[in-house]
Design an enzyme around this catalytic site. Structure first.
Site, PDB file in Angstrom:
ATOM      1  N   LYS A  52      16.129 -38.989 -26.973  1.00  0.00           N
ATOM      2  CA  LYS A  52      15.223 -37.781 -27.118  1.00  0.00           C
ATOM      3  C   LYS A  52      13.898 -37.569 -27.270  1.00  0.00           C
ATOM      4  O   LYS A  52      12.375 -37.276 -27.007  1.00  0.00           O
ATOM      5  CB  LYS A  52      15.708 -36.259 -27.649  1.00  0.00           C
ATOM      6  CG  LYS A  52      16.987 -35.601 -26.733  1.00  0.00           C
ATOM      7  CD  LYS A  52      18.637 -34.994 -27.736  1.00  0.00           C
ATOM      8  CE  LYS A  52      19.416 -34.783 -26.672  1.00  0.00           C
ATOM      9  NZ  LYS A  52      20.140 -34.002 -27.718  1.00  0.00           N
ATOM     10  N   GLN A  96      21.297 -31.111 -33.014  1.00  0.00           N
ATOM     11  CA  GLN A  96      22.748 -32.210 -32.354  1.00  0.00           C
ATOM     12  C   GLN A  96      23.792 -31.845 -32.976  1.00  0.00           C
ATOM     13  O   GLN A  96      24.233 -31.961 -34.580  1.00  0.00           O
ATOM     14  CB  GLN A  96      21.780 -33.232 -33.123  1.00  0.00           C
ATOM     15  CG  GLN A  96      23.458 -35.522 -32.187  1.00  0.00           C
ATOM     16  CD  GLN A  96      22.740 -34.560 -30.779  1.00  0.00           C
ATOM     17  OE1 GLN A  96      21.815 -34.306 -30.100  1.00  0.00           O
ATOM     18  NE2 GLN A  96      23.953 -34.540 -30.242  1.00  0.00           N
ATOM     19  N   ASP A 119      17.686 -24.970 -27.054  1.00  0.00           N
ATOM     20  CA  ASP A 119      19.207 -25.997 -26.153  1.00  0.00           C
ATOM     21  C   ASP A 119      19.665 -23.945 -25.326  1.00  0.00           C
ATOM     22  O   ASP A 119      20.568 -24.346 -24.410  1.00  0.00           O
ATOM     23  CB  ASP A 119      20.513 -26.039 -27.207  1.00  0.00           C
ATOM     24  CG  ASP A 119      20.284 -27.511 -27.465  1.00  0.00           C
ATOM     25  OD1 ASP A 119      19.983 -28.226 -26.452  1.00  0.00           O
ATOM     26  OD2 ASP A 119      20.586 -27.962 -28.144  1.00  0.00           O
TER      27      ASP A 119
END
Length: 297
Positions: A52, A96, A119
């Site tokens: 990422k 994460q 997210d």
């Protein structure tokens, strides 16, 4: 002939398409930024975060890398999120998952400022999605919409089956396919571990999204001729090779590809799109927070 949907190529198109939006922000003196927070020593999580960050660097997003000792108290993670929420130079925050057992993952999601929740999992953002007014669409379902569009799969009026009811993929995917909007207007059935006669449901579908986390559970005889098959699963199974394992999806690719009109491979299908749409959401977040109109691909 079955079309193999190339997630890597579509993801690259998304990344390339973000250039104009990033240039617009740059002209206004704004560099979009994404903070990734890792509280794990799991190699897979470390790899995902590294990928990422590389993606951010490629398109011109500032990547802020934060690592927290997995043995540290949960409050250290919560305090870190609070600091990032208060930092005007941070546009997006991604913690994460999974986090250690002593950390309440739901509290983590609730703690992130909804405006920085790229997210799309904060309860406020989930509610906005269900109401049809999404701030940020969750990355994997949004990426799947892009894949279907790129393959010219018509969702309007289609019968779609989503196999899996997770908060990350299954539920938001069903909502997006159902909504009265581009990439939606489908009739949606959500199946799961308690569904009777799963094959009967999937064989009746024009679109099958497999996201149950069970290796190769959807075989070719469960697919109707010409259906679009999106395989979200990525499962490690034992194999007689140098690594001792191979990666397979939730779909038995060989048999399903003989029936499907379009299908995503594993790897190289949905995975790259999840990362690409994270960048998309981060750029959108920067535009919203700075009140700058940006054109997103």
């Amino acid at each position: 002939m079955t079309e193999v949907i190339d997630g890597n190529a579509v993801a690259q198109d998304v990344r390339d398409g973000l250039a104009d939006a990033i240039d617009t922000l740059d002209d206004a003196g704004v560099t979009p930024s994404l903070a990734t927070v890792l509280m794990s020593d799991d190699p897979a999580s470390e790899t995902y975060v590294s990928m990422k960050q590389d993606d951010c660097e490629e398109v011109g997003i500032e990547a802020i890398d934060i690592e927290i000792d997995p043995e540290a108290p949960a409050e250290e993670l919560y305090d870190t999120i609070d600091e990032l929420n208060a930092d005007d130079d941070v546009n997006g925050i991604l913690v994460q998952m999974p986090v250690p057992d002593h950390v309440d993952d739901r509290q983590v999601l609730r703690r992130i400022d909804p405006a920085k929740d790229v997210d799309g999992f904060h309860p406020e953002n989930v509610g906005r999605l269900v109401a049809g007014n999404a701030r940020y669409k969750p990355c994997t379902p949004h990426g799947i919409q892009k894949l279907l569009a790129d393959a010219d799969v018509e969702t309007e009026g289609a019968d779609a089956v989503v196999v899996g009811r997770s908060d990350i993929v299954g539920k938001p995917m069903a909502n997006l396919l159902l909504q009265k909007a581009e990439g939606g207007n489908a009739t949606v059935t959500v199946c799961h571990s308690r569904t009777d006669d799963l094959a009967e449901k999937t064989r009746a579908a024009d679109i099958v999204v497999a996201a149950a986390g069970v290796p190769e559970m959807i075989s070719g005889d469960m697919i109707s001729e010409g259906a679009a098959v999106i395989d979200v699963g990525i499962n490690r199974v034992e194999a007689d090779n140098e690594k001792g394992y191979e990666l397979v999806g939730d779909v038995a690719y060989e048999s399903a590809s003989e029936k499907a009109g379009a299908i995503t491979p594993v790897p190289g299908g949905v995975g790259p799109m999840t990362r690409a749409m994270l960048l998309w959401n981060t750029v959108k977040a920067a535009g919203l927070q700075e009140d700058i109109d940006v054109t997103l691909p």
